[in-house]
Design a protein around this motif. Structure first.
Motif, PDB file in Angstrom:
ATOM      1  N   ALA A  64      17.741 -56.475  14.656  1.00  0.00           N
ATOM      2  CA  ALA A  64      17.101 -56.067  15.993  1.00  0.00           C
ATOM      3  C   ALA A  64      18.287 -55.405  16.940  1.00  0.00           C
ATOM      4  N   ALA A  65      19.321 -56.298  17.001  1.00  0.00           N
ATOM      5  CA  ALA A  65      19.961 -55.734  18.061  1.00  0.00           C
ATOM      6  C   ALA A  65      20.896 -54.500  17.497  1.00  0.00           C
ATOM      7  N   TYR A  66      21.153 -54.163  16.347  1.00  0.00           N
ATOM      8  CA  TYR A  66      21.587 -53.085  15.886  1.00  0.00           C
ATOM      9  C   TYR A  66      20.656 -51.854  15.961  1.00  0.00           C
ATOM     10  N   LEU A  67      19.545 -52.132  15.743  1.00  0.00           N
ATOM     11  CA  LEU A  67      18.572 -51.023  15.588  1.00  0.00           C
ATOM     12  C   LEU A  67      18.249 -50.531  16.929  1.00  0.00           C
ATOM     13  N   ALA A  68      18.029 -51.356  17.801  1.00  0.00           N
ATOM     14  CA  ALA A  68      17.723 -51.357  19.055  1.00  0.00           C
ATOM     15  C   ALA A  68      18.852 -50.575  19.979  1.00  0.00           C
ATOM     16  N   ARG A  69      20.020 -50.902  19.583  1.00  0.00           N
ATOM     17  CA  ARG A  69      21.165 -50.158  20.241  1.00  0.00           C
ATOM     18  C   ARG A  69      21.169 -48.868  19.732  1.00  0.00           C
ATOM     19  N   ALA A  70      20.621 -48.547  18.447  1.00  0.00           N
ATOM     20  CA  ALA A  70      20.557 -47.047  18.018  1.00  0.00           C
ATOM     21  C   ALA A  70      19.469 -46.230  18.476  1.00  0.00           C
ATOM     22  N   GLY A  71      18.514 -46.929  19.343  1.00  0.00           N
ATOM     23  CA  GLY A  71      17.416 -46.171  20.014  1.00  0.00           C
ATOM     24  C   GLY A  71      16.275 -46.218  19.193  1.00  0.00           C
ATOM     25  N   ARG A  72      16.254 -47.270  18.109  1.00  0.00           N
ATOM     26  CA  ARG A  72      14.967 -47.410  17.616  1.00  0.00           C
ATOM     27  C   ARG A  72      13.985 -48.308  18.394  1.00  0.00           C
ATOM     28  N   SER A  73      12.753 -48.180  18.146  1.00  0.00           N
ATOM     29  CA  SER A  73      11.612 -49.199  18.898  1.00  0.00           C
ATOM     30  C   SER A  73      11.613 -50.335  17.840  1.00  0.00           C
ATOM     31  N   VAL A  74      11.756 -51.625  18.532  1.00  0.00           N
ATOM     32  CA  VAL A  74      11.797 -52.784  17.477  1.00  0.00           C
ATOM     33  C   VAL A  74      10.768 -53.905  18.068  1.00  0.00           C
ATOM     34  N   LEU A  75      10.104 -54.203  17.033  1.00  0.00           N
ATOM     35  CA  LEU A  75       9.323 -55.587  17.459  1.00  0.00           C
ATOM     36  C   LEU A  75       9.442 -56.637  16.653  1.00  0.00           C
ATOM     37  N   VAL A  76      10.031 -57.945  17.086  1.00  0.00           N
ATOM     38  CA  VAL A  76      10.475 -59.157  16.205  1.00  0.00           C
ATOM     39  C   VAL A  76       9.566 -60.042  16.579  1.00  0.00           C
ATOM     40  N   LEU A  77       8.772 -60.430  15.113  1.00  0.00           N
ATOM     41  CA  LEU A  77       7.640 -61.318  15.295  1.00  0.00           C
ATOM     42  C   LEU A  77       8.074 -62.751  14.873  1.00  0.00           C
ATOM     43  N   GLU A  78       8.050 -63.842  15.456  1.00  0.00           N
ATOM     44  CA  GLU A  78       8.461 -65.007  15.065  1.00  0.00           C
ATOM     45  C   GLU A  78       7.485 -66.305  14.997  1.00  0.00           C
ATOM     46  N   ARG A  79       7.187 -66.710  14.004  1.00  0.00           N
ATOM     47  CA  ARG A  79       6.084 -67.882  14.138  1.00  0.00           C
ATOM     48  C   ARG A  79       6.233 -69.035  14.957  1.00  0.00           C
ATOM     49  N   LEU A  80       7.615 -69.593  14.945  1.00  0.00           N
ATOM     50  CA  LEU A  80       7.857 -70.588  15.846  1.00  0.00           C
ATOM     51  C   LEU A  80       7.904 -70.229  17.329  1.00  0.00           C
ATOM     52  N   GLY A  81       8.015 -71.153  18.006  1.00  0.00           N
ATOM     53  CA  GLY A  81       7.976 -70.980  19.532  1.00  0.00           C
ATOM     54  C   GLY A  81       9.115 -70.697  20.183  1.00  0.00           C
ATOM     55  N   HIS A  82      10.452 -70.536  19.187  1.00  0.00           N
ATOM     56  CA  HIS A  82      11.789 -70.306  19.822  1.00  0.00           C
ATOM     57  C   HIS A  82      12.227 -69.287  18.830  1.00  0.00           C
ATOM     58  N   VAL A  83      13.460 -68.730  19.041  1.00  0.00           N
ATOM     59  CA  VAL A  83      14.124 -67.724  18.253  1.00  0.00           C
ATOM     60  C   VAL A  83      15.203 -68.764  17.591  1.00  0.00           C
ATOM     61  N   GLY A  84      15.736 -68.078  16.676  1.00  0.00           N
ATOM     62  CA  GLY A  84      17.029 -68.758  15.856  1.00  0.00           C
ATOM     63  C   GLY A  84      16.654 -69.212  14.544  1.00  0.00           C
ATOM     64  N   GLY A  85      15.486 -69.618  14.007  1.00  0.00           N
ATOM     65  CA  GLY A  85      15.221 -70.218  12.695  1.00  0.00           C
ATOM     66  C   GLY A  85      15.934 -71.421  12.559  1.00  0.00           C
ATOM     67  N   LEU A  86      16.871 -71.602  11.556  1.00  0.00           N
ATOM     68  CA  LEU A  86      17.395 -72.704  11.120  1.00  0.00           C
ATOM     69  C   LEU A  86      18.938 -72.877  11.919  1.00  0.00           C
ATOM     70  N   ALA A 105      14.961 -54.343  22.080  1.00  0.00           N
ATOM     71  CA  ALA A 105      13.849 -54.897  21.263  1.00  0.00           C
ATOM     72  C   ALA A 105      12.967 -55.993  21.840  1.00  0.00           C
ATOM     73  N   GLU A 106      11.876 -55.621  21.412  1.00  0.00           N
ATOM     74  CA  GLU A 106      10.866 -56.841  22.004  1.00  0.00           C
ATOM     75  C   GLU A 106      10.720 -57.962  20.929  1.00  0.00           C
ATOM     76  N   ILE A 107      11.047 -59.153  21.418  1.00  0.00           N
ATOM     77  CA  ILE A 107      10.619 -60.388  20.739  1.00  0.00           C
ATOM     78  C   ILE A 107       9.655 -61.273  21.016  1.00  0.00           C
ATOM     79  N   ARG A 108       8.695 -61.321  19.978  1.00  0.00           N
ATOM     80  CA  ARG A 108       7.263 -62.209  20.340  1.00  0.00           C
ATOM     81  C   ARG A 108       7.466 -63.660  19.582  1.00  0.00           C
ATOM     82  N   THR A 109       7.559 -64.834  20.303  1.00  0.00           N
ATOM     83  CA  THR A 109       7.532 -66.005  19.666  1.00  0.00           C
ATOM     84  C   THR A 109       5.975 -66.436  19.500  1.00  0.00           C
ATOM     85  N   GLY A 110       5.990 -67.569  18.714  1.00  0.00           N
ATOM     86  CA  GLY A 110       4.430 -68.000  18.459  1.00  0.00           C
ATOM     87  C   GLY A 110       3.442 -66.935  17.924  1.00  0.00           C
ATOM     88  N   ALA A 111       4.188 -65.973  16.884  1.00  0.00           N
ATOM     89  CA  ALA A 111       3.676 -65.070  16.387  1.00  0.00           C
ATOM     90  C   ALA A 111       3.676 -64.787  15.040  1.00  0.00           C
TER      91      ALA A 111
END
Length: 511
Positions: free
Chosen positions: A21-43, A244-250
């Motif tokens: 997401a960071a690389y793509l957004a930095r390059a000017g792409r529109s980016v949506l990140v969807l995360e099932r949990l209520g926080h970022v980071g995974g494990l 980048a747009e990051i949505r948790t709980g999604a």
């Protein structure tokens, strides 16, 4: 009005998804990140695992080796990754093998005390000189399009290194090079972390070994200051800063590989479309989202997190516990002990004497402890147990059996029971939690509890008589719109950011 179309939708906000997401957004792409949990980071997160105890444990993933300096510099990440002074300590009777990164004479004396001579020290220096050469040559290729096997062999440029690390079983090589069983075991553990294999016969162990010794061209395993959550929090901050747009709980429910439609649920069901969909998910989960039949991998580890009121005493008076536990502390991991445990687990039994290793994050980074715990001399302790495949835990009673045997295994190499050193939470319960592969599947959504998402791959492309396609990044799937960007990609595993980088480069290169 929310957007309905993005250049890229990323399923999963683990560290690799955030890197992409960071690389793509930095390059000017529109980016949506969807995360099932209520926080970022995974494990790769920090957590207060015990109520009322002010200690932020790196609960799952806990050290950093494979994260390339190039990614850190490209994205301007503000991270403090500290090198550990002591590489490892391995109890052996009433003494032990201490590998001191800053005192060669002390390391040499320790080898002589344990092995009775200098043969294995010389073999150790030759062997790790060879792995250092391979690390310097191979690590930069992990951020490039896949090389063909023959091309990577030319990059390595050392026939003996190629033969001993890529073609011969690493267990066979270790037996040939080292005479002492304890030293052999220390080397072999890097071939078995998260991997259920017989290193004497199975080249899967070689693949695991390679990824454990080539990280960032050095193979160093570093401590992230602030815990692993500090790494992913910084990645999320950089991704958001670039747009980048990051949505948790999604939670992503389905992916249409033909149209790029991604259906997700954040309390209500929605759908967006994307030019590319990046899956920061295990391949088995992606297959389900695509409506395909997933293959089920099998994880093979027992993870135990602890908070100690004090460090345990050692049998070896020549080594301070703070030295022994600040590196990797090996527990019943001689070559023969590893082989016996593998044979028992392969037969469907919890090993009698489980091999394991521990380290104390707080010895290198006290910031993860609150002031009162620091003043009282408390420490965190993380244990990773080997040869604990998911199949062993079909019977719920097996978890207790595995925990009890692992604690007894620790006690067998210490001067006092580890349970006497456990901090008690305000509830009176000891600060100890255990996670089997089935717990990881339930709590973190990892099929089979496999920490690498599936068996690790060689860091080269499969040859078809013409060599690997030079544009192939190792993140491609059977669907042109869908790319892998997690540990399940080729050249994945560990906290690396490499699949995230490579997926982003594949997207940018296809535009």
């Amino acid at each position: 009005m929310p957007r309905s179309h993005y250049d890229v939708v990323i399923a999963g906000a683990g560290h690799n998804g955030l890197v992409a997401a960071a690389y793509l957004a930095r390059a000017g792409r529109s980016v949506l990140v969807l995360e099932r949990l209520g926080h970022v980071g995974g494990l790769a997160v920090s957590a207060r695992a015990f109520p009322g105890v002010d200690a932020r444990l790196s609960r799952y993933s806990y050290l950093v080796s494979l994260l390339p300096t190039k990614i850190v510099k490209d994205l301007g990440l503000r991270l403090d990754l500290r090198r550990r002074r002591f590489a490892s300590y391995t109890p052996a009777g009433d003494t032990g093998l201490l590998v001191d990164n800053e005192d060669a004479a002390r390391t040499a004396a320790s080898f002589e005390a344990v092995t009775g001579g200098r043969h294995d020290l010389a073999a150790w220096e030759r062997f790790y000189g060879m792995t250092a050469h391979v690390a310097r040559r191979v690590a930069p290729t992990l951020l490039e399009p896949l090389r063909a096997r023959t091309d990577l062999r030319e990059v390595v440029g050392d026939d003996e290194a190629w033969r001993d690390l890529f073609e011969r079983p690493v267990g066979e090589v270790v037996d040939e090079r080292f005479a002492d069983d304890t030293v052999r075991g220390v080397v072999l553990t890097d071939a078995l972390i998260g991997t259920f294999a017989d290193p004497a016969t199975d080249l899967l162990a070689n693949r695991c070994f390679l990824y454990h010794v080539i990280g960032d061209g050095t193979g160093d395993w570093n401590v992230p200051v602030g815990g692993m959550g500090a790494v992913t929090a910084e990645l999320a901050e950089v991704a958001r800063r670039h747009g980048a747009e990051i949505r948790t709980g999604a939670e992503v429910l389905a992916v249409d590989p033909d149209t790029g439609e991604v259906t997700f649920d954040d309390g209500a069901e929605h759908a967006v479309t994307a030019g590319k969909v990046l899956a920061n998910l295990p391949p088995a989960v992606l297959a389900r989202l695509l409506g395909e039949t997933p293959e089920r991998p099998e994880g093979a580890q027992l993870k135990i997190n602890m908070v100690l009121s004090r460090l345990p005493r050692l049998r070896d008076p020549a080594v301070d516990p703070a030295e022994a536990f600040s590196g990797t502390f090996h527990i019943n991991e001689t070559r023969d002990q590893l082989a016996a445990a593998y044979a028992q687990a392969a037969a469907g039994r919890v090993p009698d004497l489980p091999p394991a290793e521990v380290y104390c994050h707080s010895l290198t980074d006290p910031s993860i402890l609150g002031p009162e715990l620091r003043q009282a001399g408390a420490h965190t302790m993380t244990l990773f147990g080997l040869h604990m495949p998911a199949r062993l835990f079909a019977d719920p009673a097996a978890k207790r059996e595995a925990l009890d045997r692992t604690l007894a295994s620790i006690d067998s190499v210490l001067a006092e029971p580890i349970e006497d050193c456990l901090l008690r939470a305000p509830s009176g319960e000891p600060c100890l939690e255990a996670k089997t592969p089935l717990d990881l599947e339930r709590d973190a959504g990892l099929p089979g509890g496999h920490i690498f998402h599936h068996d690790l791959s060689w860091p080269y492309g499969e040859e078809d008589g013409h060599g690997a396609r030079p544009a192939q990044w190792g993140v491609e799937t059977a669907h042109e719109r869908v790319l892998l960007c997690g540990a399940g990609a080729r050249r994945g595993g560990g906290v690396s950011g490499i699949p995230g980088h490579n997926a982003a480069m594949a997207v940018l290169g296809s535009a």
